[in-house]
Design a protein around this motif. Structure first.
Motif, PDB file in Angstrom:
ATOM      1  N   SER A 262      18.736   3.441 -45.798  1.00  0.00           N
ATOM      2  CA  SER A 262      17.803   4.674 -46.126  1.00  0.00           C
ATOM      3  C   SER A 262      16.254   4.276 -45.717  1.00  0.00           C
ATOM      4  O   SER A 262      15.485   5.306 -45.005  1.00  0.00           O
ATOM      5  N   SER A 266      17.912   6.915 -42.585  1.00  0.00           N
ATOM      6  CA  SER A 266      17.637   8.123 -43.137  1.00  0.00           C
ATOM      7  C   SER A 266      18.558   7.925 -44.311  1.00  0.00           C
ATOM      8  O   SER A 266      19.537   7.250 -44.475  1.00  0.00           O
ATOM      9  N   ARG A 268      20.173  10.358 -45.890  1.00  0.00           N
ATOM     10  CA  ARG A 268      21.423  11.088 -45.590  1.00  0.00           C
ATOM     11  C   ARG A 268      22.556  10.211 -45.160  1.00  0.00           C
ATOM     12  O   ARG A 268      23.703  10.757 -44.980  1.00  0.00           O
ATOM     13  N   TRP A 269      22.198   9.047 -44.516  1.00  0.00           N
ATOM     14  CA  TRP A 269      23.270   8.214 -43.750  1.00  0.00           C
ATOM     15  C   TRP A 269      23.799   7.313 -44.864  1.00  0.00           C
ATOM     16  O   TRP A 269      24.631   6.517 -44.289  1.00  0.00           O
ATOM     17  N   THR A 270      23.402   6.982 -45.912  1.00  0.00           N
ATOM     18  CA  THR A 270      23.686   5.982 -46.972  1.00  0.00           C
ATOM     19  C   THR A 270      25.144   6.162 -47.137  1.00  0.00           C
ATOM     20  O   THR A 270      25.975   5.184 -47.336  1.00  0.00           O
ATOM     21  N   ALA A 272      27.576   7.517 -45.766  1.00  0.00           N
ATOM     22  CA  ALA A 272      28.256   7.503 -44.617  1.00  0.00           C
ATOM     23  C   ALA A 272      28.657   6.359 -44.246  1.00  0.00           C
ATOM     24  O   ALA A 272      29.558   5.657 -44.011  1.00  0.00           O
ATOM     25  N   VAL A 273      27.424   5.384 -44.345  1.00  0.00           N
ATOM     26  CA  VAL A 273      27.445   3.867 -44.040  1.00  0.00           C
ATOM     27  C   VAL A 273      28.266   3.025 -44.960  1.00  0.00           C
ATOM     28  O   VAL A 273      29.210   2.202 -44.464  1.00  0.00           O
TER      29      VAL A 273
END
Length: 296
Positions: A262, A266, A268-270, A272-273
Motif C-alpha cells: 500500500s 497502491s 488497490r493492489w493489497t 491482489a498481492v
C-alpha cells in the motif's frame, strides 16, 4: 529504506489484529470443520458492543485508554455467548453435512447479522476516540502510533490466552480431542456438541475482542465483516489449517506485506498481492507454513 522499514513496522502492528481474527477462524475450521463465512460479522459486533458499552456507561465514545480497554471484556463475553448459542441452535444442524450446505448457512447468517446491524446501528461509521497526550512514540527514525501499539498488544494477548486455554485447561484439551477425532472423543465421555459450541463461542469471542481494538483505531460499520473474513481465509490457509501459531505468523506477515504494498505501490493492489502470495504458497507447500492440526 527508512520508509520501507516504517511500512513494515506499521504492517506488523496491524497484522497483530489480523492474526487475532484469523486465529478464531482457524479454530472453528480446525475443530468443527466449517468455513465460517459469518466470522467477520463477529469482528463487527465486537466493535459495536465495545462502542455502545462506553456510550451507555460514560455518555460518550471519547474516553481515556483505561476506560476504553475496560470495554473489551464486555465485547468478548457478549459475543462468546452469541457464538455459543448460534452453534447450538443453528450451525450444529449442518455440522458434518455437505460443505456447500455449511457455506450456505454461514453465508446466510452473515447477511442476516449485517441486516440486523444496519437496522439497529444505521450505516453511519462509529469509532472509539481515545484521548492521549501524544498520538505517537518515536523510536530512532520510526514513528509508532500509540493506539496501534495498544491494539497490537491486546490482540497478541488475546491470541496467547486462547493458546494457553487450549493447551492447559480441561475444556481446551476436550476441544483438541474433538478436532483430532470426534468419534473417539465421544467414546471417552467428551460432550462433542458442547465442545463444538465452546469452540464457536471462543472463535467468536476472540474475533469480537479484535473488533473492539479495531474500533479504537478504525471505523466500524455493519458491512465491514467481509474483508476480515477474506483476510482470515488467506491467513489460515497461509499458516496451516487449524494451526493457532500458523494463524499468528500468517497474520503478521499479511499485515507487513499489505502495508508495504500500500505504501510503495497502491492500496488497490493489497488484496491482489495477498492472494497471489497465497497461490504461490499453495503450489510450493499446500499444507501451509505450519501444516495441519490445532495441536501445533
Amino acid at each position: 529504506m527508512a520508509a520501507v522499514t516504517q511500512f513494515v513496522v506499521n504492517g506488523l502492528l496491524v497484522g497483530g489484529l489480523f492474526a487475532a481474527v484469523a486465529v478464531g477462524f482457524a479454530l472453528i475450521w480446525g475443530v468443527v470443520d466449517i468455513i465460517n463465512l459469518a466470522h467477520g460479522e463477529m469482528v463487527m459486533l465486537g466493535g459495536y458492543v465495545s462502542y455502545y458499552t462506553l456510550v451507555v456507561l460514560t455518555g460518550s465514545a471519547e474516553v481515556g485508554p483505561i476506560i476504553a480497554l475496560a470495554s473489551v471484556p464486555v465485547a468478548v463475553v457478549a459475543v462468546f455467548a452469541l457464538g455459543y448459542v448460534l452453534q447450538r441452535t443453528l450451525v450444529s444442524q449442518v455440522t458434518g453435512t455437505d460443505l456447500f450446505l455449511t457455506l450456505l448457512v454461514t453465508f446466510g447468517l452473515s447477511i442476516g447479522i449485517q441486516q440486523i446491524a444496519l437496522r439497529a446501528f444505521s450505516a453511519d461509521p462509529r469509532s472509539i476516540n481515545i484521548t492521549l497526550e501524544a498520538a505517537s512514540l518515536r523510536l530512532g527514525g520510526l514513528v509508532l502510533p500509540k493506539l496501534k501499539i495498544v491494539a497490537f498488544g491486546g490482540a497478541i494477548l488475546l491470541t496467547a490466552l486462547l493458546f494457553l486455554f487450549l493447551q492447559q485447561t480441561r475444556t481446551g484439551r476436550s476441544i483438541r480431542a474433538v478436532a483430532q477425532n470426534p468419534e473417539a472423543a465421544a467414546l471417552v465421555g467428551i460432550d462433542v456438541e458442547h465442545a463444538r459450541a465452546m469452540t464457536f463461542g471462543l472463535s467468536s469471542a476472540i474475533a469480537a475482542g479484535a473488533g473492539a481494538f479495531i474500533a479504537m483505531i478504525l471505523n466500524v460499520q455493519p458491512q465491514m465483516g467481509l474483508i476480515y473474513t477474506l483476510k482470515s481465509f488467506v491467513i489460515v490457509v497461509f499458516g496451516g489449517i487449524g494451526s493457532v501459531p500458523g494463524a499468528l505468523v500468517g497474520g503478521l506477515l499479511l499485515g507487513a506485506v499489505e502495508e508495504t504494498v500500500s505504501g510503495l505501490i497502491s492500496s488497490r493492489w493489497t488484496l491482489a498481492v495477498s492472494f497471489g502470495l497465497l497461490i504461490v504458497l499453495l503450489i510450493v507447500r499446500p499444507s501451509g507454513l505450519f501444516g495441519e492440526g490445532i495441536e501445533q
